[in-house]
Design an enzyme around this catalytic site. Structure first.
Site, PDB file in Angstrom:
ATOM      1  N   ASP A  48      26.483-121.048  49.974  1.00 63.20           N
ATOM      2  CA  ASP A  48      25.124-121.518  49.753  1.00 63.20           C
ATOM      3  C   ASP A  48      24.608-122.004  51.113  1.00 63.20           C
ATOM      4  OD1 ASP A  48      22.802-122.553  48.304  1.00 63.20           O
ATOM      5  OD2 ASP A  48      23.678-124.524  48.668  1.00 63.20           O
ATOM      6  N   LEU A  49      23.317-122.250  51.227  1.00 63.97           N
ATOM      7  CA  LEU A  49      22.744-122.646  52.521  1.00 63.97           C
ATOM      8  C   LEU A  49      22.399-124.133  52.589  1.00 63.97           C
ATOM      9  CD1 LEU A  49      21.599-121.906  55.317  1.00 63.97           C
ATOM     10  CD2 LEU A  49      19.460-121.285  54.167  1.00 63.97           C
ATOM     11  N   ASP A  50      21.432-124.568  51.796  1.00 63.42           N
ATOM     12  CA  ASP A  50      20.940-125.942  51.885  1.00 63.42           C
ATOM     13  C   ASP A  50      21.934-126.932  51.306  1.00 63.42           C
ATOM     14  OD1 ASP A  50      18.263-125.433  52.994  1.00 63.42           O
ATOM     15  OD2 ASP A  50      17.933-124.357  51.122  1.00 63.42           O
ATOM     16  N   THR A  82      21.471-117.890  48.819  1.00 61.08           N
ATOM     17  CA  THR A  82      20.602-119.059  48.747  1.00 61.08           C
ATOM     18  C   THR A  82      19.484-118.891  47.735  1.00 61.08           C
ATOM     19  OG1 THR A  82      19.060-120.443  50.020  1.00 61.08           O
ATOM     20  CG2 THR A  82      19.266-118.157  50.706  1.00 61.08           C
ATOM     21  N   SER A  83      19.034-120.017  47.186  1.00 63.46           N
ATOM     22  CA  SER A  83      17.882-120.011  46.294  1.00 63.46           C
ATOM     23  C   SER A  83      16.576-120.036  47.072  1.00 63.46           C
ATOM     24  CB  SER A  83      17.929-121.222  45.351  1.00 63.46           C
ATOM     25  OG  SER A  83      19.013-121.117  44.466  1.00 63.46           O
ATOM     26  N   LYS A  91      19.898-118.763  40.627  1.00 66.42           N
ATOM     27  CA  LYS A  91      20.851-119.753  40.131  1.00 66.42           C
ATOM     28  C   LYS A  91      20.138-120.663  39.120  1.00 66.42           C
ATOM     29  CE  LYS A  91      22.835-119.901  44.808  1.00 66.42           C
ATOM     30  NZ  LYS A  91      23.109-120.752  45.982  1.00 66.42           N
ATOM     31  N   ASP A  93      26.880-126.942  46.749  1.00 66.63           N
ATOM     32  CA  ASP A  93      26.651-128.387  46.722  1.00 66.63           C
ATOM     33  C   ASP A  93      25.867-128.839  45.496  1.00 66.63           C
ATOM     34  OD1 ASP A  93      24.120-127.272  47.668  1.00 66.63           O
ATOM     35  OD2 ASP A  93      23.574-129.344  48.113  1.00 66.63           O
TER      36      ASP A  93
END
Length: 419
Positions: free
Chosen positions: A217-219, A308-309, A340, A365
């Site tokens: 995931d990114l953020d 990522t979202s 997601k 996360d």
């Protein structure tokens, strides 16, 4: 965990001596402008560190408020003697904090420390008060509009007399923390830096598995963008007049999902364009999550992907701001029909990499991302710092990727191991 020095302890009243642990001396200075939440954070840090709390307002404000303003030539914050009053307040603070550190061994000290942050004589006087312990400085700051709003809400009488002074970047080494974050999120960033780590179970089942790919995931996982996300969506909520509670409850889901929950259909396109612009413009000065850049680089380039979202413009801006190289497989919300917590994003990433999802390790996360990864059949590592730990139902929960490493096997696969 922080190192501890064993000593012999005695129980008063005839108890037998026993071995116990006394923590190494620790002095934490929490600085920041009025309204930044430094007192709340200082109290929380003191509780977590089992340290005494010394707050400038508690030590000096009751006395100053009791003095007649006519004797001072006005309120003590703006009187002609304001400079001398400040010197006296901070001298009292230093003396109290020094006594606490000398007797209790750990202290958290809270004050604006504006002059001290600039270095020079005031900073040296503070260091001297704690000698030989070197203080760790935590600096809390944030959007001036947010700080002003908080001061207005709390309604402290002294705030009406407080002169407006713009924030200046500290000239000394600090642990910076954004006032936009919750206290729990702030603690999740500060406690590891102070040596208080979540233990890693070396016997966790995930360490016995082998993987063909790692999907990130990114953020909040690679990039510490939580404050930026919150700030952007707060401004979005203010602009469109929607509640922030709904945003917090749906973290990790695509923007289009949030917009559909908050606004009528005829405003969706406008709202998505607006929040995209806010998030791209705020993607500056971002940093990698603790240990994430090293962990990411340790995974072979053809074995890693980002899922990522976020949209392409937002995700690209944040990756660049934090100094990451964009991987060949880069799945964003623009690539999927169902974001997601649906498994589609992770299934698509595995398909593009030509691997079985059950042989993928996902790093996440947020509950929505964890649910998506589990539904796709992947193993999941969860990082603290964004969401309450009890919501992170992953195979392994860690407070930073620096506690883990990736190892290559003789079969050309990868294994996870404690660092």
């Amino acid at each position: 965990m922080t190192s501890m020095t064993p000593v012999t302890c005695y129980v008063y009243g005839g108890g037998m001596p026993s071995s116990c642990q006394i923590p190494d001396p620790l002095a934490v200075v929490v600085a920041g402008p009025a309204g930044s939440g430094k007192s709340t954070l200082g109290r929380a840090l003191a509780a977590q560190l089992r340290a005494a709390l010394v707050d400038l307002d508690s030590v000096t404000t009751p006395l100053l408020d009791a003095l007649p303003s006519e004797a001072l030539g006005g309120h003590w914050l703006t009187s002609p003697h304001a400079g001398a009053i400040r010197s006296g307040r901070y001298a009292a603070l230093r003396a109290t904090a020094a006594d606490v550190l000398a007797t209790a061994g750990r202290v958290v000290v809270v004050a604006p420390f504006t002059a001290e942050l600039a270095g020079g004589d005031e900073w040296q006087a503070l260091r001297d008060a704690f000698f030989p312990t070197e203080p760790v400085v935590v600096h809390v700051d944030g959007d001036p509009a947010v700080l002003a709003s908080r001061r207005a809400v709390r309604g402290a009488p002294r705030d009406a007399h407080r002169p407006e002074t713009p924030s200046v970047a500290p000239a000394i080494d600090v642990l910076g923390v954004d006032a936009e974050l919750t206290t729990t999120q702030q603690l999740a960033r500060l406690l590891p830096a102070l040596g208080h780590r979540r233990p890693v179970d070396p016997g966790a089942a995930i360490f016995a598995r082998e993987f063909d790919a790692v999907l990130f995931d990114l953020d909040g996982t690679l990039v510490d963008s939580t404050a930026s996300v919150v700030r952007s969506w707060r401004r979005f909520a203010e602009h469109f007049g929607v509640p922030m509670q709904a945003l917090h409850a749906n973290h990790g889901q695509p923007a289009r999902t949030l917009v559909s929950l908050l606004l009528p259909a005829d405003r969706h396109a406008e709202a998505l364009a607006h929040v995209t612009d806010l998030e791209v413009r705020d993607a500056v000065g971002l940093h990698p999550i603790r240990g994430a850049d090293v962990f990411f680089d340790a995974v072979p380039a053809d074995r890693r992907a980002i899922v990522t979202s976020g949209s392409v413009p937002i995700a690209t801006a944040r990756l660049g701001a934090a100094g990451y190289e964009r991987p060949a497989v880069f799945v964003t919300v623009d690539d999927v029909v169902n974001g997601k917590p649906d498994p589609e994003p992770f299934l698509l990433a595995a398909e593009r990499m030509g691997v079985d999802p059950s042989r993928c390790l996902v790093v996440e996360d947020a509950p929505a991302g964890i649910a998506a990864a589990r539904a796709a059949g992947c193993a999941v590592i969860a990082l603290t710092g964004t969401t309450a730990e009890e919501e992170l139902t992953a195979d392994l929960v860690v407070d930073g990727l620096d506690v883990l490493r990736i190892e290559a096997t003789a079969r050309g696969t990868m294994r996870l191991a404690p660092a």
